[in-house]
Design an enzyme around this catalytic site. Structure first.
Site, PDB file in Angstrom:
ATOM      1  N   LYS A  39     -14.239  61.029  71.849  1.00 20.64           N
ATOM      2  CA  LYS A  39     -14.406  61.083  73.302  1.00 20.64           C
ATOM      3  C   LYS A  39     -13.254  60.387  74.009  1.00 20.64           C
ATOM      4  O   LYS A  39     -12.777  60.868  75.041  1.00 20.64           O
ATOM      5  CB  LYS A  39     -15.734  60.437  73.709  1.00 20.64           C
ATOM      6  CG  LYS A  39     -16.942  61.292  73.367  1.00 20.64           C
ATOM      7  CD  LYS A  39     -18.227  60.724  73.952  1.00 20.64           C
ATOM      8  CE  LYS A  39     -19.424  61.590  73.537  1.00 20.64           C
ATOM      9  NZ  LYS A  39     -20.700  61.015  73.952  1.00 20.64           N
TER      10      LYS A  39
ATOM     11  N   LYS B  88     -19.875  75.386  68.326  1.00 26.13           N
ATOM     12  CA  LYS B  88     -21.239  75.268  68.822  1.00 26.13           C
ATOM     13  C   LYS B  88     -21.295  75.487  70.330  1.00 26.13           C
ATOM     14  O   LYS B  88     -20.333  75.229  71.048  1.00 26.13           O
ATOM     15  CB  LYS B  88     -21.876  73.932  68.416  1.00 26.13           C
ATOM     16  CG  LYS B  88     -21.344  72.713  69.083  1.00 26.13           C
ATOM     17  CD  LYS B  88     -22.255  71.524  68.790  1.00 26.13           C
ATOM     18  CE  LYS B  88     -22.199  70.614  70.014  1.00 26.13           C
ATOM     19  NZ  LYS B  88     -23.147  69.549  70.060  1.00 26.13           N
TER      20      LYS B  88
ATOM     21  N   LYS C  30     -22.169  72.575  76.665  1.00 27.16           N
ATOM     22  CA  LYS C  30     -22.046  72.543  78.118  1.00 27.16           C
ATOM     23  C   LYS C  30     -20.580  72.388  78.535  1.00 27.16           C
ATOM     24  O   LYS C  30     -20.098  73.061  79.432  1.00 27.16           O
ATOM     25  CB  LYS C  30     -22.844  71.340  78.627  1.00 27.16           C
ATOM     26  CG  LYS C  30     -22.958  71.274  80.100  1.00 27.16           C
ATOM     27  CD  LYS C  30     -24.417  71.355  80.495  1.00 27.16           C
ATOM     28  CE  LYS C  30     -24.527  72.075  81.796  1.00 27.16           C
ATOM     29  NZ  LYS C  30     -25.780  72.771  81.960  1.00 27.16           N
TER      30      LYS C  30
END
Ligand code: ADP
Ligand code: NA
Length: 330
Positions: A114, A197, A200
């Protein structure tokens, strides 16, 4: 005999949950409330590790709770609450921060991923200590197990280490939770790129099925899902990721076994599978959207359910925190 306790959380995200969130996580939560003493929370404290607009955060938190209820969480069968409503999370989080090694926290691969995405200038200390707050989230409830996906395994290992460390230093206080890796859980892939995958943040609009989208729009996305140039409907994630993804969605939404679906569609084209799956998805999302809207239209009921949930959660969390603070010397 008491039921084993589980705890799990989900981030409030702007807009709606997607099919992957439901089939990969929330659906299991609904099942677990029948067999476990289940605590589920909307983790708004975790959400502010990246910038949030206050109004949107408040709306997303409500929306997440409304969707969890619409998906089948029953406040009579589980404890559903909002993380920030229970101040003990932040309080125990501090203690855990002071017990966690800097090097230990630095090894968390999710943080590294991240932070790399955000860039150093936009990476907060909160993002760094996110897994430590997660430790407090779990230990506060003396959870026996934490239902998570494989990607969370490292965080659960850290939680176990910290529970053992605290217990060794101060005397037995915390249950050491077992990971409860949801291996059987469906992993849903992007409809346009079935090798990654559904997500969002990363999926294109056409690859992502949001649960609150117009059913017609979701049906259209399913019908234009990327498959392959072959014609056989067979579950083979390596060779046929697109078709396999459609079979997974179909099977997890209906409960029909994949083998049975392969038989049902033997000799039929991809179009038949897609049309039927579009109907299956429409049948599921239509009442889901209506139930979600009912909760949103009645904010008093929703807020009162969440207040009751927070009260139930706090009763447990406050007891654990009091014991932990006492042991620490507060
Ligand atoms: P996203 O990846 O879209 O940002 P989150 O990371 O907020 O979603 O995930 C919330 C929950 O949904 C997690 O338990 C996660 O494992 C699950 N989840 C998210 N995407 C998928 C997917 N494509 N398939 C299965 N489970 C998923
Ligand atoms: Na994720």
């Amino acid at each position: 005999t008491q039921r084993p306790r589980v705890l799990s959380g989900i981030q409030p995200t702007a807009g709606s949950f997607h099919l992957g969130n439901y089939l990969g996580a929330v659906r299991q939560w609904v099942a677990l409330q029948e067999t476990h003493d289940a605590f589920y929370m909307v983790v708004d404290l975790h959400a502010i590790t990246v910038p949030q607009d206050p109004k949107e955060l408040r709306a997303s938190t409500r929306l997440a709770a409304a969707q969890l209820l619409a998906a089948g969480l029953d406040p009579e069968r589980c404890t559903l609450f909002v993380q920030s409503h229970v101040p003990e999370h932040a309080q125990l989080g501090w203690v855990m921060n002071c017990l966690t090694g800097f090097g230990e926290a630095s090894r968390m691969t999710q943080f590294k991923d991240k932070a790399a995405k955000q860039g150093t200038a936009n990476t907060t200390v909160g993002l760094f200590t996110y897994p430590v707050l997660q430790i407090a989230d779990i230990l506060l409830y003396q959870a026996d197990a934490v239902p998570v996906g494989e990607d969370q395994r490292q965080h659960i290992e850290l939680t176990r280490d910290l529970a053992e460390r605290f217990n060794a230093r101060y005397g037995r206080t915390f249950t050491v939770p077992a990971p409860y890796i949801l291996k059987e859980t469906a992993r849903i892939y992007d409809l346009q790129d079935p090798t990654v995958k559904m997500s969002k943040s990363a999926s294109s609009p056409k690859g992502l099925v949001n649960l609150l989208d117009e059913p017609k729009s979701s049906a259209k996305k399913i019908k234009s899902a990327v498959t392959d140039t072959d014609t056989e409907i067979r579950y083979d994630p390596e060779a046929k990721p697109g078709v396999s993804n459609l079979l997974t969605i179909y099977s997890t939404l209906t409960g029909d076994a994949v083998a049975g679906l392969e038989q049902k569609y033997a000799g039929k084209g991809y179009g038949a599978l897609k049309t039927d799956l579009a109907d299956v998805v429409t049948e599921w999302v239509t009442p889901f959207r209506a139930r979600t809207q009912e909760y949103l239209d009645d904010p008093e009921t929703l807020d009162s359910l969440l207040a009751k949930g927070a009260e139930k959660a706090r009763a447990v969390a406050a007891e654990t925190l009091a014991e932990a603070y006492d042991k620490v010397g507060f």
